[in-house]
Scaffold this active site. Sequence first.
Site, PDB file in Angstrom:
ATOM      1  N   HIS A 160     -43.260  72.788 -60.517  1.00  0.00           N
ATOM      2  CA  HIS A 160     -42.676  72.008 -59.412  1.00  0.00           C
ATOM      3  C   HIS A 160     -43.344  70.637 -59.395  1.00  0.00           C
ATOM      4  O   HIS A 160     -44.004  70.251 -58.431  1.00  0.00           O
ATOM      5  CB  HIS A 160     -42.825  72.752 -58.086  1.00  0.00           C
TER       6      HIS A 160
ATOM      7  N   LEU B  29     -30.810  75.883 -57.779  1.00  0.00           N
ATOM      8  CA  LEU B  29     -31.084  77.301 -57.996  1.00  0.00           C
ATOM      9  C   LEU B  29     -32.284  77.724 -57.162  1.00  0.00           C
ATOM     10  O   LEU B  29     -33.231  76.961 -56.983  1.00  0.00           O
ATOM     11  CB  LEU B  29     -31.369  77.564 -59.476  1.00  0.00           C
TER      12      LEU B  29
ATOM     13  N   ASP C  59     -38.823  85.573 -61.721  1.00  0.00           N
ATOM     14  CA  ASP C  59     -38.681  84.688 -60.549  1.00  0.00           C
ATOM     15  C   ASP C  59     -37.634  85.286 -59.597  1.00  0.00           C
ATOM     16  O   ASP C  59     -36.889  84.564 -58.949  1.00  0.00           O
ATOM     17  CB  ASP C  59     -38.306  83.261 -60.960  1.00  0.00           C
TER      18      ASP C  59
HETATM   19 ZN    ZN Z   1     -40.786  81.324 -57.964  1.00  0.00          ZN
END
Ligand code: ZN
Length: 383
Positions: A192, A302, A268
């Site tokens: 991220h 997403l 995930d």
């Molecule tokens: Zn994640």
Amino acid sequence: MTVLAGGKVVTPDGVVANASVTVEAGRITDISRGPAPSGAVDLAGKWLLPGFIDLHTHGGGGHDVTGSPEDMSAAVAFHRRHGTTRTLVSLAAAAPSSLIEGLGWVTDMVDAGSGQFGHVIGAHLEGPFLADSRRGAQNPAHLLMPDRNTFAKLVEAARGALRSVTIAPELPGALELIGDIVEAGAVAAIGHTDATYDQARAGIDAGATLATHLFNGMRPVHHREPGVVWAALVSGITCEVINDGVHVHPAVTTLVGNVPGRLVLITDAIQAAGLSDGDFTVGGLHIQVVNGQARLAGTDTLCGSTLTMDAALRRAVTECSLPIEMASAAASANPARVLGIDDDCGAIVVGRAADLVVLDQDLMVVGVMADGEWDAPYPGPMA
Ligand SMILES: [Zn+2]
């Protein structure tokens, strides 16, 4: 003692056909060829792989790991039916008080050992020290700049169960915090992040050894500014990939997976894994799942996946043309190594934990053994 005989056994030295694997007291005690002893479990025509190790999961089977301790254990149990025998529970960015509560639940599960919870290895903190511009479906209200005091409180709350932390290395103070993460005995993962190539390399030099869902939640590759992706690939750190055919093109998984030791398949997964399409709340945000793809409602962003580890492995073989040995390593040995638990599990080797998955010819799960115990009577209908 259990003997699993006649299967195609995926070992670090390659596939051994018609082998017998002996399990005693939760460990693998023998791997040999030759006629099966009487009373052996017949695995003729089946694959035997090491149990999957998922470094990154938020939920499954309708359970969000942040819901309650019961939801957390139910999500782990859901994924175990899909072959995951060891799990890092992922906590996305949230208020520090919520993270501290969630870390406490994870620690209790780690302390409880295998048993009804399966093996929870520990916690993965996906945040809160992330780049707002690459936050994906992380709740922006809970992102923080790197802060050593806050981190120290999280480490204390985890009581040794914090195993991985995703951080954006370009944020002020991030490099020092990466040092703190490593000092705390956890894996520092870059993710991220809007880091440039040089900023990502600085994070790797500071101690990061993993890239969180490579390609997703980071600046895209450009040949003049190749960013985190290239830094991860060139430096040799381990790379998570969400191999659901949506987050990355299958050929991307092929590329990363063909480098020995590099690829880690993760799910995930969010709570919607294993459920029909519909509307969900994740981290306080409205998520819609359509055709198995989870997105922030009304956007293209997403939000995790509905993947399970068996599906990730199956796709790696069928859609990404990886040899089953490479796909298996990406689901087991490689994540074990990045966590430093590869002496204990992650491969079918004498002395390692008897964490095993039986797959049929179509690579569908027909049996899961964790610590020498079947998850459900074998053979039986699995998830
Ligand atoms: Zn994640």
